[in-house]
Scaffold this motif. Structure first.
Motif, short mmCIF file in Angstrom:
data_model
loop_
_atom_site.label_atom_id
_atom_site.label_comp_id
_atom_site.label_asym_id
_atom_site.label_seq_id
_atom_site.Cartn_x
_atom_site.Cartn_y
_atom_site.Cartn_z
N ALA A 1 -0.32 22.89 -15.10
CA ALA A 1 0.29 23.60 -16.07
C ALA A 1 0.86 22.78 -17.19
N MET A 2 1.07 21.46 -17.10
CA MET A 2 1.83 20.60 -17.89
C MET A 2 1.63 19.23 -17.45
N THR A 3 1.35 18.32 -18.75
CA THR A 3 1.34 17.01 -18.70
C THR A 3 2.37 16.27 -19.29
N VAL A 4 2.79 15.16 -18.46
CA VAL A 4 3.70 14.38 -19.08
C VAL A 4 3.45 12.94 -19.08
N SER B 1 11.59 14.83 -12.75
CA SER B 1 12.74 15.74 -13.35
C SER B 1 12.34 17.11 -13.58
N MET B 2 11.07 17.33 -13.84
CA MET B 2 10.36 18.75 -14.19
C MET B 2 10.52 19.55 -13.04
N VAL B 3 9.84 18.92 -11.88
CA VAL B 3 9.73 19.76 -10.47
C VAL B 3 11.14 20.04 -9.93
N ALA B 4 12.18 18.99 -10.10
CA ALA B 4 13.40 19.42 -9.55
C ALA B 4 14.20 20.63 -10.02
N SER B 5 13.67 21.13 -11.13
CA SER B 5 14.33 22.25 -11.75
C SER B 5 13.18 23.32 -12.06
N SER B 6 12.37 23.74 -11.35
CA SER B 6 11.30 24.70 -11.58
C SER B 6 10.71 24.83 -10.24
N PRO C 1 1.95 25.92 -10.03
CA PRO C 1 1.80 25.25 -11.25
C PRO C 1 2.08 23.79 -11.06
N HIS C 2 1.23 22.92 -11.59
CA HIS C 2 1.40 21.50 -11.25
C HIS C 2 1.74 20.85 -12.48
N VAL C 3 2.34 19.63 -12.50
CA VAL C 3 2.82 18.70 -13.40
C VAL C 3 1.91 17.64 -13.34
N LEU C 4 1.16 17.08 -14.13
CA LEU C 4 0.44 15.73 -14.00
C LEU C 4 0.99 14.57 -14.95
N ILE C 5 0.81 13.61 -14.40
CA ILE C 5 1.39 12.36 -14.97
C ILE C 5 0.09 12.00 -15.92
N SER C 6 0.09 11.85 -17.40
CA SER C 6 -1.19 11.58 -18.02
C SER C 6 -0.42 11.19 -19.34
N PRO C 7 -0.38 9.96 -19.59
CA PRO C 7 -0.08 9.45 -21.06
C PRO C 7 -0.87 9.84 -21.78
N ARG D 1 1.00 -1.13 -0.06
CA ARG D 1 0.00 0.07 -0.11
C ARG D 1 0.98 1.24 -0.11
N ASP D 2 0.52 2.10 -0.80
CA ASP D 2 1.28 3.46 -0.74
C ASP D 2 0.31 4.67 -0.57
N ASP D 3 1.05 5.88 -0.63
CA ASP D 3 0.35 7.02 -0.49
C ASP D 3 1.16 8.14 -1.36
N PHE D 4 0.32 9.26 -1.67
CA PHE D 4 0.72 10.31 -2.25
C PHE D 4 1.34 11.33 -1.62
N CYS D 5 2.51 12.05 -2.14
CA CYS D 5 3.33 13.06 -1.35
C CYS D 5 3.40 14.16 -2.48
N VAL D 6 3.97 15.32 -2.12
CA VAL D 6 4.14 16.48 -2.94
C VAL D 6 5.54 16.80 -3.20
N ALA D 7 6.04 16.48 -4.29
CA ALA D 7 7.39 16.69 -4.67
C ALA D 7 7.53 18.09 -5.16
N ARG D 8 8.76 18.71 -4.84
CA ARG D 8 9.20 19.98 -5.50
C ARG D 8 10.70 19.85 -5.40
N ARG D 9 11.30 20.94 -5.97
CA ARG D 9 12.84 21.12 -5.95
C ARG D 9 13.32 21.16 -4.46
N HIS D 10 14.54 20.78 -4.16
CA HIS D 10 14.95 20.57 -2.72
C HIS D 10 15.10 21.60 -2.10
#
Length: 300
Positions: free
Chosen positions: A221-224, A232-237, A193-199, A169-178
């Motif tokens: 703001a962006m889907t990947v 990778s996107m949130v690590a540098s924005s 702005p949010h980056v959303l995972i959506s193929p 079982r897992d849960d969600f967290c918020v990730a952003r640059r360190h």
């Protein structure tokens, strides 16, 4: 002899009789009484219309008739081929060669496939793993056709026709640059702005549904296509991404990771496979090794 009426046990007895050329010794090898062996020889003579074995002139053992001599080699080869076919259902990871196809996205790969792959590299030099992106709509038919062996990912995506086993079982967290200094709260979460995972490139998900129930909304703001791209996107924005905690722990670069500022249900990872391979020894080994490797990895 009509093969439609063939008795495998009787043919096995014939093979031993032709080899031993002696009823008592054949009976001993097959753990039968001499009378039972003699009865089987009588049945064989009737089936083949030939004496097969005749008493030796010197009184020691028996000799093969020409019909028996012609049968001996092909019978032995046929029984060996049958034995090999049955034995082929066994599986030895140290020596067998086989390719398994696993459907998993990069999130499931990081959490589940990577520990398995490390174990396979150590323990099964002839085994190859083919990892592909899951096609949820076609998953069950592809498994039925043998194109996919195992699905790893969200349990809610498993079709009812498939067998499954819950893994963790897992849960969600918020990730952003360190080095982002802002404390994570609802105001920060909804203002970034949010980056959303959506193929498929969709701009909403279950996160937006949960926010709507709280009368809140975010700006995607962006889907990947992959979780790795989002990280990778949130690590540098200044953007943020809502990602599974198991995936974030597996990353090789640093991110600031915070709890979500609102409640969201945890979710289950599952392993799924088609019922037709449920008892296959190779598939069973792979499933058991994956489960064991997952728990070995979590205990480390």
């Amino acid at each position: 002899m009509d093969m439609k009426r063939a008795d495998i046990g009787l043919l096995l007895s014939l093979d031993v009789l032709l080899d031993e050329q002696h009823v008592s010794r054949a009976a001993h090898r097959l753990n039968l009484s001499q009378s039972a062996m003699s009865s089987q020889l009588a049945r064989l003579r009737t089936r083949f219309g030939d004496p097969l074995l005749m008493p030796s002139g010197n009184g020691r053992g028996m000799v093969l008739t020409p019909r028996a001599e012609a049968l001996q080699g092909p019978l032995r080869a046929a029984l060996q081929a049958l034995n090999d076919a049955i034995a082929a259902n066994a599986f030895d990871p140290q020596h067998d060669a086989r390719t398994f196809t696993i459907a998993a996205n990069d999130n499931a790969f990081s959490a589940l496939v990577r520990p398995l792959a490390q174990a396979v590299l150590r323990e099964a030099p002839g085994i190859r793993l083919r990892c592909i992106a899951p096609d949820y709509a076609d998953m069950a038919p592809r498994m039925e056709r043998g194109e996919v062996d195992i699905y790893l990912g969200a349990a809610r995506m498993v079709a009812p026709s498939l067998k499954q086993r819950l893994l963790l079982r897992d849960d969600f967290c918020v990730a952003r640059r360190h080095d982002d200094p802002a404390p994570m709260d609802m105001a920060v979460y909804t203002s970034r702005p949010h980056v959303l995972i959506s193929p498929a490139g969709q701009f909403s998900s279950i996160i937006d549904d949960a926010l709507a129930e709280l009368q809140k909304k975010r700006r995607v703001a962006m889907t990947v296509a992959t979780y790795t791209q989002a990280a990778s996107m949130v690590a540098s924005s200044d953007a943020v991404a809502t990602l599974p905690s198991a995936f974030l722990r597996s990353l090789g670069f640093s991110l600031r990771i915070d709890s979500l500022p609102f409640a969201l249900d945890a979710f289950d990872y599952a392993m799924a496979w088609h019922p037709r391979v449920h008892h296959d020894p190779a598939h069973r080994w792979l499933r058991e090794r994956l489960f064991a490797g997952l728990h070995d990895d979590s205990d480390a």
